[in-house]
Motif scaffolding. Structure first.
Motif, PDB file in Angstrom:
ATOM      1  N   ILE A 196       0.853  -1.187   0.000  1.00 60.30           N
ATOM      2  CA  ILE A 196       0.000   0.000   0.000  1.00 60.30           C
ATOM      3  C   ILE A 196       0.890   1.240   0.000  1.00 60.30           C
ATOM      4  O   ILE A 196       1.698   1.437   0.914  1.00 60.30           O
ATOM      5  CB  ILE A 196      -0.975   0.000   1.204  1.00 60.30           C
ATOM      6  CG1 ILE A 196      -1.849   1.268   1.184  1.00 60.30           C
ATOM      7  CG2 ILE A 196      -0.260  -0.146   2.539  1.00 60.30           C
ATOM      8  CD1 ILE A 196      -3.008   1.221   2.169  1.00 60.30           C
ATOM      9  N   PRO A 197       0.815   2.080  -1.044  1.00 58.46           N
ATOM     10  CA  PRO A 197       1.619   3.303  -1.093  1.00 58.46           C
ATOM     11  C   PRO A 197       1.403   4.175   0.139  1.00 58.46           C
ATOM     12  O   PRO A 197       0.272   4.349   0.596  1.00 58.46           O
ATOM     13  CB  PRO A 197       1.109   3.990  -2.365  1.00 58.46           C
ATOM     14  CG  PRO A 197       0.666   2.858  -3.236  1.00 58.46           C
ATOM     15  CD  PRO A 197       0.058   1.857  -2.281  1.00 58.46           C
ATOM     16  N   ILE A 198       2.503   4.715   0.662  1.00 60.14           N
ATOM     17  CA  ILE A 198       2.481   5.420   1.949  1.00 60.14           C
ATOM     18  C   ILE A 198       2.731   6.910   1.739  1.00 60.14           C
ATOM     19  O   ILE A 198       3.670   7.297   1.043  1.00 60.14           O
ATOM     20  CB  ILE A 198       3.560   4.847   2.881  1.00 60.14           C
ATOM     21  CG1 ILE A 198       3.325   3.346   3.111  1.00 60.14           C
ATOM     22  CG2 ILE A 198       3.584   5.586   4.213  1.00 60.14           C
ATOM     23  CD1 ILE A 198       4.531   2.608   3.630  1.00 60.14           C
ATOM     24  N   VAL A 199       1.886   7.726   2.353  1.00 58.58           N
ATOM     25  CA  VAL A 199       2.091   9.170   2.370  1.00 58.58           C
ATOM     26  C   VAL A 199       2.311   9.580   3.818  1.00 58.58           C
ATOM     27  O   VAL A 199       1.458   9.340   4.680  1.00 58.58           O
ATOM     28  CB  VAL A 199       0.888   9.926   1.770  1.00 58.58           C
ATOM     29  CG1 VAL A 199       1.102  11.435   1.877  1.00 58.58           C
ATOM     30  CG2 VAL A 199       0.676   9.532   0.308  1.00 58.58           C
ATOM     31  N   SER A 200       3.447  10.182   4.091  1.00 61.84           N
ATOM     32  CA  SER A 200       3.794  10.551   5.463  1.00 61.84           C
ATOM     33  C   SER A 200       2.980  11.735   5.946  1.00 61.84           C
ATOM     34  O   SER A 200       2.741  12.690   5.197  1.00 61.84           O
ATOM     35  CB  SER A 200       5.284  10.905   5.534  1.00 61.84           C
ATOM     36  OG  SER A 200       5.598  11.527   6.768  1.00 61.84           O
ATOM     37  N   MET A 201       2.563  11.699   7.223  1.00 62.20           N
ATOM     38  CA  MET A 201       2.008  12.910   7.835  1.00 62.20           C
ATOM     39  C   MET A 201       2.890  13.345   9.000  1.00 62.20           C
ATOM     40  O   MET A 201       2.441  13.953   9.956  1.00 62.20           O
ATOM     41  CB  MET A 201       0.560  12.718   8.271  1.00 62.20           C
ATOM     42  CG  MET A 201       0.290  11.677   9.310  1.00 62.20           C
ATOM     43  SD  MET A 201      -1.464  11.759   9.796  1.00 62.20           S
ATOM     44  CE  MET A 201      -1.593  10.353  10.867  1.00 62.20           C
TER      45      MET A 201
END
Length: 377
Positions: free
Chosen positions: A294-299
Motif C-alpha cells: 500500500i503506497p504510503i504518504v507521510s504525515m
C-alpha cells in the motif's frame, strides 16, 4: 530443544512488540520442535522508575515530541552513560531470568537492552551470545551499536553503512530488513498480480492511521480528502479511546460517512484493502505497509528515530515525504495523475523491495547459530 530469549518492550510504540511477534511466529512455523522462544519486557527487569519511563512513552511523543527528541539525542551522543544506568537497574532481574530460563542465545529488539545487557553478560554469563535486531529503519542511534555483540541484524543498506562507519566489525552485520507479522504478508505473489489488483479506475480508498495525532488535524485531513477526491475514508485510532471519542465528536454533524475504528486485530486487512496509507512514519507501520503493498504518504515523523524514514520512503520509491499537512494532498495528486500511474509504480517498487518479506530469512539466520548451519539445512 534450544532456547531463545527475546528482550523487547510492550508500551514504547507498537514496533518492538510487532517485531518480536513476527520473530516468534517465524520460529513456530519453521522450528517448532527444535527452538523455543520466550519474550520478556526489558523494562520490567528494572525498578518502578524504569517501568514508568516505558509507560510515559506515548504521552511524551504526543504532547512533548521535542522532549523525546532530546532523549534520542542523549542516547545517541552519550550511549555509554545511558547503558551504565540501565545496567544497574536490570542486572538483578536479567540474571534471575537467565537462571530460570537458561537461554542458549539472547536477541534484543530494543535499543536500551544492548550495551546494558552486554555489560551484564560479559561479567556474569560470557558463554551466552547476544544478537541485536535494529527496529529503526534508517535513523539509527548509537545506543543500538556495541562491537561486543555477536551479530547485528540491520534494517536497511543505509543503516548498514552507518553501522560500519561507526566501528562495528563487518562480519558481525547482516542486512535483511525489519520482519513483519504473518498477517501482513503480501497479498500478491507475482508482479503481474500487483498490476492486476491495483485500483486504477475505481473509487479511491484511503486509510488514515491515527497513531497519536490530534483530532483537529485528523478532521482537517478528512475534510480535505473529501473535497479533493471521490473517496472512502477509514480512520484507525488504535487503543487511544479518548482520541477516538474526540474524532467521533468532531464528525457528529459531518455530512459524509467516515469509518472510524478504535483498536482492531484486522489492521492487516485494512492495509490490503485500501489504496493509500496516510500515517506518521514509525518504522513498523512503514514496513507493514510495504509488505502489504500500500503506497504510503507521510504525515510526519517523530524527531530522532523516525525523521529519516519519510525521506527513505521517497528515495526508494515506496511512498512520499511531506513538509506540511497540505502537502499530503500534493503527494496524493502525484499518485493519482496520469491514470494513477505512480500508484501502480509505487506498489511495484514495494513488491521488489529487498527489505520486504524477510521474517523467515532472519529466523533461519538465528537458527543457524542455535542449531548449527549443517543441521539447519
Amino acid at each position: 530443544m534450544k532456547k531463545l530469549l527475546i528482550i523487547s518492550s510492550e508500551y514504547t510504540g507498537h514496533g518492538h512488540k510487532s517485531v518480536h511477534t513476527a520473530i516468534v511466529q517465524g520460529f513456530e512455523k519453521l522450528y517448532k520442535d527444535k527452538i523455543e522462544c520466550k519474550v520478556i519486557n526489558g523494562f520490567k527487569l528494572g525498578d518502578l522508575n524504569l517501568m514508568a519511563i516505558e509507560r510515559l512513552y506515548n504521552v511524551c511523543i504526543k504532547y512533548f515530541p521535542n522532549m523525546w527528541g532530546k532523549f534520542f539525542n542523549l542516547s545517541n551522543n552519550d550511549s555509554s552513560s545511558v547503558n551504565k544506568k540501565i545496567t544497574k537497574k536490570i542486572k538483578r532481574g536479567l540474571l534471575k531470568r537467565i537462571e530460570q530460563y537458561k537461554p542458549d542465545l539472547i536477541l534484543s529488539v530494543h535499543p536500551l537492552f544492548n550495551g546494558s545487557v552486554l555489560n551484564i553478560l560479559e561479567k556474569y554469563k560470557p558463554e551466552i551470545k547476544l544478537y541485536t535486531l535494529i527496529t529503526d529503519i534508517v535513523s539509527v542511534t548509537h545506543i543500538w551499536l556495541d562491537n561486543r555483540v555477536s551479530k547485528i541484524i540491520s534494517p536497511s543498506i543505509e543503516a548498514t553503512n552507518f553501522i560500519l562507519e561507526n566501528g562495528i566489525d563487518k562480519d558481525k552485520v547482516m542486512t535483511f530488513g525489519i520482519p513483519a507479522r504473518m498477517n501482513f504478508d503480501a497479498p500478491c505473489n507475482t508482479i503481474e498480480e500487483v498490476k492486476s489488483t491495483t485500483n486504477l479506475n475505481g473509487k479511491l480508498k484511503v486509510l488514515l492511521l491515527n497513531n497519536s495525532e490530534r483530532s483537529k488535524r485528523i478532521f482537517y485531513i478528512i475534510r480535505k480528502l473529501h473535497e479533493k477526491y471521490d473517496c472512502d475514508i477509514t480512520v484507525v485510532c488504535g487503543r487511544n479511546k479518548n482520541n477516538y471519542k474526540r474524532i467521533k465528536y468532531r464528525l457528529r454533524n459531518y455530512e459524509k460517512e467516515v469509518n472510524i475504528i478504535g483498536y482492531t486485530k484486522d489492521l492487516y486487512k485494512l492495509f490490503q484493502e485500501n489504496d493509500i496509507l496516510i500515517t506518521r512514519c514509525g518504522s513498523l507501520s512503514v514496513v507493514e505497509g510495504i509488505n502489504c503493498l500500500i503506497p504510503i504518504v507521510s504525515m510526519g515523523a517523530l524527531k530522532g528515530q523516525e525523521e529519516g524514514t519519510p525521506i527513505y520512503l521517497e528515495e526508494n520509491g515506496l511512498g512520499y515525504n511531506t513538509n506540511s499537512t497540505d502537502d499530503i494532498f500534493n503527494k496524493i495528486d502525484l499518485l493519482m495523475e496520469n491514470g494513477r500511474k505512480k500508484l501502480l509504480e509505487t506498489r511495484e517498487n514495494q513488491f521488489n523491495y529487498y527489505g520486504r518479506d524477510v521474517r523467515e530469512k532472519i529466523v533461519k539466520c538465528i537458527a543457524d547459530e542455535l542449531l548449527g548451519s549443517d543441521e539447519n539445512k
